[in-house]
Design a protein around this motif. Structure first.
Motif, PDB file in Angstrom:
ATOM      1  N   SER A 366       0.814  -1.215   0.000  1.00 26.09           N
ATOM      2  CA  SER A 366       0.000   0.000   0.000  1.00 26.09           C
ATOM      3  C   SER A 366       0.849   1.267   0.000  1.00 26.09           C
ATOM      4  CB  SER A 366      -0.927   0.000   1.220  1.00 26.09           C
ATOM      5  OG  SER A 366      -0.177  -0.182   2.422  1.00 26.09           O
ATOM      6  N   ASP A 367       2.157   1.127   0.303  1.00 22.43           N
ATOM      7  CA  ASP A 367       3.064   2.278   0.239  1.00 22.43           C
ATOM      8  C   ASP A 367       3.788   2.353  -1.098  1.00 22.43           C
ATOM      9  OD1 ASP A 367       4.555  -0.001   0.601  1.00 22.43           O
ATOM     10  OD2 ASP A 367       5.906   0.851   2.091  1.00 22.43           O
ATOM     11  N   LEU A 368       3.258   1.645  -2.116  1.00 18.81           N
ATOM     12  CA  LEU A 368       3.814   1.637  -3.478  1.00 18.81           C
ATOM     13  C   LEU A 368       5.247   1.107  -3.475  1.00 18.81           C
ATOM     14  CD1 LEU A 368       2.432   4.999  -4.926  1.00 18.81           C
ATOM     15  CD2 LEU A 368       1.369   2.743  -4.913  1.00 18.81           C
ATOM     16  N   THR A 369       5.420  -0.026  -2.853  1.00 13.37           N
ATOM     17  CA  THR A 369       6.687  -0.752  -2.866  1.00 13.37           C
ATOM     18  C   THR A 369       6.374  -2.224  -3.088  1.00 13.37           C
ATOM     19  OG1 THR A 369       6.667  -1.173  -0.484  1.00 13.37           O
ATOM     20  CG2 THR A 369       7.782   0.844  -1.232  1.00 13.37           C
ATOM     21  N   ILE A 370       7.423  -2.997  -3.428  1.00 17.98           N
ATOM     22  CA  ILE A 370       7.288  -4.449  -3.470  1.00 17.98           C
ATOM     23  C   ILE A 370       7.719  -4.985  -2.115  1.00 17.98           C
ATOM     24  CG2 ILE A 370       8.042  -6.580  -4.577  1.00 17.98           C
ATOM     25  CD1 ILE A 370       8.547  -4.973  -7.118  1.00 17.98           C
ATOM     26  N   ARG A 371       6.891  -5.864  -1.545  1.00 17.86           N
ATOM     27  CA  ARG A 371       7.128  -6.363  -0.199  1.00 17.86           C
ATOM     28  C   ARG A 371       7.232  -7.884  -0.181  1.00 17.86           C
ATOM     29  NH1 ARG A 371       8.473  -2.742   3.952  1.00 17.86           N
ATOM     30  NH2 ARG A 371       7.701  -0.688   3.315  1.00 17.86           N
ATOM     31  N   GLU A 372       8.009  -8.387   0.817  1.00 18.88           N
ATOM     32  CA  GLU A 372       8.081  -9.819   1.116  1.00 18.88           C
ATOM     33  C   GLU A 372       7.698  -9.982   2.579  1.00 18.88           C
ATOM     34  OE1 GLU A 372       9.214 -13.544   2.522  1.00 18.88           O
ATOM     35  OE2 GLU A 372      10.463 -11.813   3.073  1.00 18.88           O
ATOM     36  N   ILE A 373       6.953 -11.017   2.896  1.00 17.71           N
ATOM     37  CA  ILE A 373       6.272 -11.097   4.184  1.00 17.71           C
ATOM     38  C   ILE A 373       7.217 -11.080   5.383  1.00 17.71           C
ATOM     39  CG2 ILE A 373       6.195 -13.621   4.329  1.00 17.71           C
ATOM     40  CD1 ILE A 373       3.274 -11.242   5.115  1.00 17.71           C
ATOM     41  N   THR A 375      10.404  -9.686   5.321  1.00 21.35           N
ATOM     42  CA  THR A 375      11.456  -8.690   5.117  1.00 21.35           C
ATOM     43  C   THR A 375      10.923  -7.312   5.504  1.00 21.35           C
ATOM     44  OG1 THR A 375      12.334  -9.985   3.274  1.00 21.35           O
ATOM     45  CG2 THR A 375      13.083  -7.706   3.464  1.00 21.35           C
ATOM     46  N   PRO A 376      11.520  -6.656   6.503  1.00 25.67           N
ATOM     47  CA  PRO A 376      10.970  -5.378   6.971  1.00 25.67           C
ATOM     48  C   PRO A 376      11.139  -4.232   5.988  1.00 25.67           C
ATOM     49  CG  PRO A 376      13.012  -5.886   8.129  1.00 25.67           C
ATOM     50  CD  PRO A 376      12.673  -7.098   7.326  1.00 25.67           C
ATOM     51  N   ARG A 377      12.130  -4.331   5.084  1.00 28.22           N
ATOM     52  CA  ARG A 377      12.386  -3.235   4.152  1.00 28.22           C
ATOM     53  C   ARG A 377      11.854  -3.589   2.763  1.00 28.22           C
ATOM     54  NH1 ARG A 377      15.827   0.112   6.446  1.00 28.22           N
ATOM     55  NH2 ARG A 377      17.203   0.896   4.868  1.00 28.22           N
TER      56      ARG A 377
END
Length: 612
Positions: A366-373, A375-377
């Motif tokens: 939702s912050d317009l980034t790619i995320r991994e469950i 990984t905090p960054r």
């Protein structure tokens, strides 16, 4: 006079000159339609038409389907049930139509409308053949496929491909090169997404407009989709109240789970509801006041709405637009336990949730980034500008998939009004790439037939769009996994097997950045007056064009071209591109509309100037 190399690991590290790896100099920003393969950088292969008729013409998903009741070969007239002027696509002279699923194979192709004598008759310009036992259906108009679903039938192991569109669910029959209607949407104007999943031995589907549907394929492939539980919706409390629709659906440990439901006319965007364990099809049991362990859960810790389900290890992941939760089965009457992740980033699209083959879970945050469950960054730093440039008004339609052949996670993003850009992430290397193909939906299937030299689907390789040598030696096997993609014109493609993109040439662009020193020194000017050696894998045709951008230059400067051909037939060719340039730092851009595979650059005997 020093030398410097930017090369693939395949070529080794030169002891007689400073060297950096090509992957370390690669710039995701600006590079396009190239990806890393075995240390080299290849131009991506393009889309190859996958669902085609006997004449190798792409079969488009239709907006309207009419039953053909008669074919008059003398007058070239097709008679249908229904009114062709009242459909989603009103017919006019000159339009293209398709006969589909008829007994006479010669009729199952496209035709051009000549005249329209009545609202139930169409005269074609082309000759028609006798109808045979079954005249077939008339396909009118075209609409994108917005969901694919591959189902393996339990008793037979046969493979079935479903296509969800704004208007229908269609079943592909490869042997007949035809699409069969399995469901017609009641209110197409309100259908923009499908979610389709296997549950027990059958298939369940939802579009948040019609009732939740199921396909009793375990009984017979000829069955159509029908409303799940009751004809007027799902009984969830043992009363006359009904659950009439939902946005999200999944099957988890023999539980059918719905999310973002509409119950008794009220929308519950934070509600999850599940059926009793092991119930499904005609015996589904959602009654939470009955004897099964059916129940529901409200996710109200944060104000966000449910945005889809995914798996991570043994857990079920519930995504919201502002947070993420995990759930797991317990022996208590509550059935599930829940825990909110500490990561306070939600999910933009249910279809962006993707697992790689190691089970790691990724999504577009939702912050317009790619995320991994875990990984905090964010993991999208290299393509941050691209991801943050997506059109949030169209974010619901982001699509994601895992490409096993490349070991990459792909997302199709809407930078404009449609999904026009693919961002790829390679989990093992952490590198990202950008491809420019329009993809409305991803899917998976397998090769249904193997071609021989005499049965190629087109008259020439150029018309087909695939390199026969590459195709035949690597992928021409029944059962070979295919990655499918739809465009916005109703077509279905094999995603990355063509030398061209749907018959059209497209360009691969590789950008590297270097200071021509291992230490990345910016304090000295360098004069590269002996050009560069470009190292490439040999091809039978094609060229690469080389450009440079120095320091703070506004535009790219042309340096020259290099041929991919070598008549001595070595595996690797080294082509010298002469130029004379001066600068502190350099970006080099290699572009080609051909299947370039770049192994590196060598800059020989250049000069260090002073610092001014």
């Amino acid at each position: 006079m020093p030398d410097f190399a930017v090369i693939s690991p395949k070529l080794g590290i030169a002891e007689n000159m400073p060297t950096v790896l090509l992957s370390e100099a690669f710039m995701a920003k600006g590079s396009q339609n190239v990806h890393e393969r075995y240390g080299r950088y290849d131009r991506m292969r393009g889309r190859l038409p996958q669902l085609t008729d006997s004449e190798s013409v792409k079969i488009k998903a239709p907006t309207d389907v009419f039953t053909i009741t008669g074919i008059n070969t003398g007058t070239k007239t097709i008679t249908i049930t229904g009114d062709h002027s009242a459909g989603a696509t009103a017919l006019a002279a000159g339009d293209t139509i398709r006969i589909n699923g008829g007994t006479t194979a010669g009729n199952n192709i496209t035709f051009t409308v000549d005249t329209l004598p009545t609202t139930s008759t169409i005269v074609t310009l082309e000759t028609l053949e006798a109808a045979g036992g079954t005249p077939g259906n008339l396909f009118v108009g075209a609409t994108p496929v917005i969901e694919y679903h591959r189902h393996i039938r339990h008793n037979t192991g046969t493979e079935h491909l479903l296509l969800g569109t704004k208007y229908h669910i269609l079943l592909w029959l490869n042997s007949a090169k035809s699409l069969t209607v399995k469901w017609t949407n009641v209110d197409p104007a309100n259908v923009s997404r499908w979610e389709i999943t296997d549950h027990l031995r059958n298939v369940v589907a939802t579009n948040n407009s019609d009732f939740v549907l199921w396909w009793n394929i375990d009984s017979s492939v000829s069955n159509a989709f029908a409303a799940l539980d009751n004809a007027n919706g799902i009984d969830y409390e043992g009363t006359a109240n009904r659950l009439t629709k939902c946005k999200h659906i999944t099957s988890y440990e023999r539980y059918l789970i719905l999310g973002y439901t509409t119950e008794a006319g009220t929308v519950y965007p934070q509600r999850e509801r599940w059926a009793g364990i092991g119930t499904g099809g005609a015996t589904i049991d959602f009654d939470e006041n009955g004897s099964s362990d059916a129940g529901s859960k409200e996710f109200t810790t944060t104000p966000g709405f449910l945005m889809g389900f995914a798996r991570h290890g043994d857990d079920l992941i519930i995504s919201k637009d502002d947070s993420m939760y995990r759930s797991w089965i317990v022996t208590a009457d509550t059935v599930f336990e829940y825990e909110e992740f500490t990561l306070k980033v939600g999910n933009l699209s249910a279809d962006s949730l993707v697992n790689d083959k190691s089970g790691r879970l990724y999504w577009i945050g939702s912050d317009l980034t790619i995320r991994e469950i875990n990984t905090p960054r964010p993991i999208s730093t290299a393509v941050d500008i691209t991801v943050k440039g997506l059109n949030t008004a169209q974010a619901e339609f982001i699509q994601g998939t895992y490409i096993d052949e490349f070991e990459e996670v792909w997302w199709s993003l809407p930078l404009g009004s449609t999904n026009d850009t693919i961002v790829a992430f390679h989990p093992n290397s952490g590198r990202s790439f950008v491809y420019k193909f329009p993809v409305r939906a991803f899917g998976d299937f397998t090769q249904q037939e193997a071609f021989t030299y005499d049965t190629l689907p087109y008259g020439t390789y150029t018309a087909w769009g695939a390199d026969w040598l590459f195709y035949d030696t690597q992928k021409n096997v029944v059962g070979f996994p295919l990655d499918l993609a739809s465009d916005y014109l109703g077509n279905t493609f094999d995603l990355h097997r063509g030398d061209t993109d749907d018959g059209t040439a497209f360009t691969g662009t590789l950008i590297i950045s270097t200071t021509l020193t291992v230490q990345k020194s910016l304090n000295m000017f360098k004069r590269v007056n002996n050009g560069a050696d470009l190292i490439l894998n040999r091809k039978s045709s094609g060229t690469v064009t080389l450009y440079v951008n120095r320091d703070t230059e506004r535009s790219w400067q042309l340096l020259g071209t290099a041929s991919l051909i070598d008549t001595d037939l070595p595996e690797t060719v080294i082509v010298h591109v002469p130029f004379d340039i001066r600068g502190k730092s350099f970006q080099f851009k290699a572009e080609s509309p051909d299947q370039m595979e770049i192994l590196g650059y060598i800059f020989r005997e250049f000069d260090f100037d002073d610092s001014r």
